[in-house]
Design a protein around this motif. Sequence first.
Motif, PDB file in Angstrom:
ATOM      1  N   GLY A  27       0.793  -1.221   0.000  1.00 48.62           N
ATOM      2  CA  GLY A  27       0.000   0.000   0.000  1.00 48.62           C
ATOM      3  C   GLY A  27       0.826   1.272   0.000  1.00 48.62           C
ATOM      4  N   ALA A  28       1.977   1.262   0.676  1.00 46.02           N
ATOM      5  CA  ALA A  28       2.809   2.464   0.758  1.00 46.02           C
ATOM      6  C   ALA A  28       3.376   2.859  -0.604  1.00 46.02           C
ATOM      7  N   GLU A  29       3.538   1.883  -1.499  1.00 48.95           N
ATOM      8  CA  GLU A  29       4.100   2.177  -2.819  1.00 48.95           C
ATOM      9  C   GLU A  29       3.030   2.600  -3.823  1.00 48.95           C
ATOM     10  N   ALA A  30       1.764   2.421  -3.470  1.00 51.13           N
ATOM     11  CA  ALA A  30       0.686   2.637  -4.436  1.00 51.13           C
ATOM     12  C   ALA A  30       0.550   4.092  -4.873  1.00 51.13           C
ATOM     13  N   LEU A  31       0.455   5.009  -3.925  1.00 53.24           N
ATOM     14  CA  LEU A  31       0.203   6.397  -4.293  1.00 53.24           C
ATOM     15  C   LEU A  31       1.332   6.983  -5.146  1.00 53.24           C
ATOM     16  N   PRO A  32       2.607   6.793  -4.776  1.00 51.91           N
ATOM     17  CA  PRO A  32       3.679   7.311  -5.649  1.00 51.91           C
ATOM     18  C   PRO A  32       3.611   6.714  -7.059  1.00 51.91           C
ATOM     19  N   MET A  33       3.276   5.429  -7.153  1.00 46.42           N
ATOM     20  CA  MET A  33       3.184   4.776  -8.468  1.00 46.42           C
ATOM     21  C   MET A  33       2.003   5.344  -9.266  1.00 46.42           C
ATOM     22  N   ILE A  34       0.878   5.564  -8.612  1.00 46.22           N
ATOM     23  CA  ILE A  34      -0.293   6.135  -9.287  1.00 46.22           C
ATOM     24  C   ILE A  34       0.043   7.541  -9.789  1.00 46.22           C
ATOM     25  N   ILE A  79      -5.643   4.970   0.234  1.00 50.01           N
ATOM     26  CA  ILE A  79      -5.128   5.228  -1.109  1.00 50.01           C
ATOM     27  C   ILE A  79      -6.225   5.856  -1.969  1.00 50.01           C
ATOM     28  N   CYS A  80      -7.411   5.286  -1.929  1.00 53.69           N
ATOM     29  CA  CYS A  80      -8.547   5.803  -2.695  1.00 53.69           C
ATOM     30  C   CYS A  80      -8.822   7.263  -2.323  1.00 53.69           C
ATOM     31  N   GLN A  81      -8.865   7.537  -1.046  1.00 54.23           N
ATOM     32  CA  GLN A  81      -9.149   8.886  -0.573  1.00 54.23           C
ATOM     33  C   GLN A  81      -8.073   9.863  -1.060  1.00 54.23           C
ATOM     34  N   ASN A  82      -6.806   9.465  -0.997  1.00 54.14           N
ATOM     35  CA  ASN A  82      -5.713  10.326  -1.440  1.00 54.14           C
ATOM     36  C   ASN A  82      -5.742  10.574  -2.945  1.00 54.14           C
ATOM     37  N   VAL A  83      -6.084   9.550  -3.709  1.00 50.01           N
ATOM     38  CA  VAL A  83      -6.201   9.731  -5.155  1.00 50.01           C
ATOM     39  C   VAL A  83      -7.306  10.740  -5.450  1.00 50.01           C
ATOM     40  N   ARG A  84      -8.434  10.618  -4.768  1.00 51.13           N
ATOM     41  CA  ARG A  84      -9.563  11.514  -5.013  1.00 51.13           C
ATOM     42  C   ARG A  84      -9.281  12.947  -4.567  1.00 51.13           C
ATOM     43  N   MET A  85      -8.342  13.153  -3.661  1.00 52.20           N
ATOM     44  CA  MET A  85      -8.012  14.503  -3.202  1.00 52.20           C
ATOM     45  C   MET A  85      -7.000  15.180  -4.131  1.00 52.20           C
ATOM     46  N   ASP A  86      -6.435  14.439  -5.090  1.00 55.17           N
ATOM     47  CA  ASP A  86      -5.419  14.981  -5.993  1.00 55.17           C
ATOM     48  C   ASP A  86      -6.078  15.333  -7.328  1.00 55.17           C
ATOM     49  N   LYS A 116      -4.919  16.213 -10.082  1.00 50.87           N
ATOM     50  CA  LYS A 116      -4.220  15.675 -11.253  1.00 50.87           C
ATOM     51  C   LYS A 116      -4.650  14.240 -11.558  1.00 50.87           C
ATOM     52  N   LEU A 117      -5.245  13.574 -10.575  1.00 49.03           N
ATOM     53  CA  LEU A 117      -5.631  12.170 -10.744  1.00 49.03           C
ATOM     54  C   LEU A 117      -7.142  12.003 -10.901  1.00 49.03           C
ATOM     55  N   LYS A 118      -7.833  13.078 -11.232  1.00 46.53           N
ATOM     56  CA  LYS A 118      -9.309  13.029 -11.281  1.00 46.53           C
ATOM     57  C   LYS A 118      -9.848  12.031 -12.293  1.00 46.53           C
ATOM     58  N   ASP A 119      -9.071  11.711 -13.332  1.00 41.89           N
ATOM     59  CA  ASP A 119      -9.555  10.790 -14.365  1.00 41.89           C
ATOM     60  C   ASP A 119      -9.226   9.324 -14.078  1.00 41.89           C
ATOM     61  N   VAL A 120      -8.476   9.059 -13.004  1.00 44.53           N
ATOM     62  CA  VAL A 120      -8.121   7.683 -12.661  1.00 44.53           C
ATOM     63  C   VAL A 120      -9.356   6.983 -12.080  1.00 44.53           C
ATOM     64  N   LYS A 121      -9.736   5.867 -12.671  1.00 45.26           N
ATOM     65  CA  LYS A 121     -10.850   5.061 -12.163  1.00 45.26           C
ATOM     66  C   LYS A 121     -10.301   4.102 -11.099  1.00 45.26           C
ATOM     67  N   ILE A 122     -11.119   3.817 -10.091  1.00 40.28           N
ATOM     68  CA  ILE A 122     -10.709   2.907  -9.017  1.00 40.28           C
ATOM     69  C   ILE A 122     -11.765   1.827  -8.840  1.00 40.28           C
ATOM     70  N   LEU A 123     -11.318   0.571  -8.951  1.00 44.05           N
ATOM     71  CA  LEU A 123     -12.171  -0.585  -8.657  1.00 44.05           C
ATOM     72  C   LEU A 123     -11.610  -1.233  -7.407  1.00 44.05           C
ATOM     73  N   MET A 124     -12.340  -1.130  -6.306  1.00 43.33           N
ATOM     74  CA  MET A 124     -11.876  -1.691  -5.040  1.00 43.33           C
ATOM     75  C   MET A 124     -12.268  -3.158  -4.953  1.00 43.33           C
ATOM     76  N   MET A 125     -11.385  -3.940  -4.314  1.00 37.74           N
ATOM     77  CA  MET A 125     -11.607  -5.372  -4.140  1.00 37.74           C
ATOM     78  C   MET A 125     -11.425  -5.707  -2.668  1.00 37.74           C
ATOM     79  N   THR A 126     -12.334  -6.531  -2.130  1.00 40.84           N
ATOM     80  CA  THR A 126     -12.168  -6.943  -0.739  1.00 40.84           C
ATOM     81  C   THR A 126     -12.790  -8.302  -0.497  1.00 40.84           C
TER      82      THR A 126
END
Length: 136
Positions: free
Chosen positions: A40-47, A69-76, A78-88
């Motif tokens: 998880g720690a590597e996800a946001l920098p990679m995104i 990670i989802c929350q951080n992507v949505r707050m950026d 520059k990443l507004k067009d990135v789609k997120i499919l969560m899995m659990t």
Amino acid sequence: MADGKKRHRVLIVEDEDNIALALDYVLTREGYQHDRIANGAEALPMIRDTSPDLVLLDVMLPEVSGYEICQNVRMDPKLKDVKILMMTARGSAMERRKGLALGADGFIAKPFELKELRDEVRKLLEPDGEGAGGDA
């Protein structure tokens, strides 16, 4: 691609190897470019570095949760067009609501059928119904 269509780029954020292999299989068959990280720690920098079209995001990850990670992507912006499919694996209605409330575009419970995953990915990446690959 010969027809000039953009190949979609997908980032898999999944710490379980067997699930990541299944995801890799589906994405390869569909013709998507993809990378995988397991932490998880590597996800946001990679995104931020790669701006993928879609992130397949596990909820329970080492170090940083998929929700964070989802929350951080949505707050950026520059990443507004990135789609997120969560899995659990904890696919309760409450988990789903939480993921969608944080900005996920979709939510899928594990274990999932490969066809179900493929359909969800297509729905997010090909809203006009044009698949990247053939029917499997």
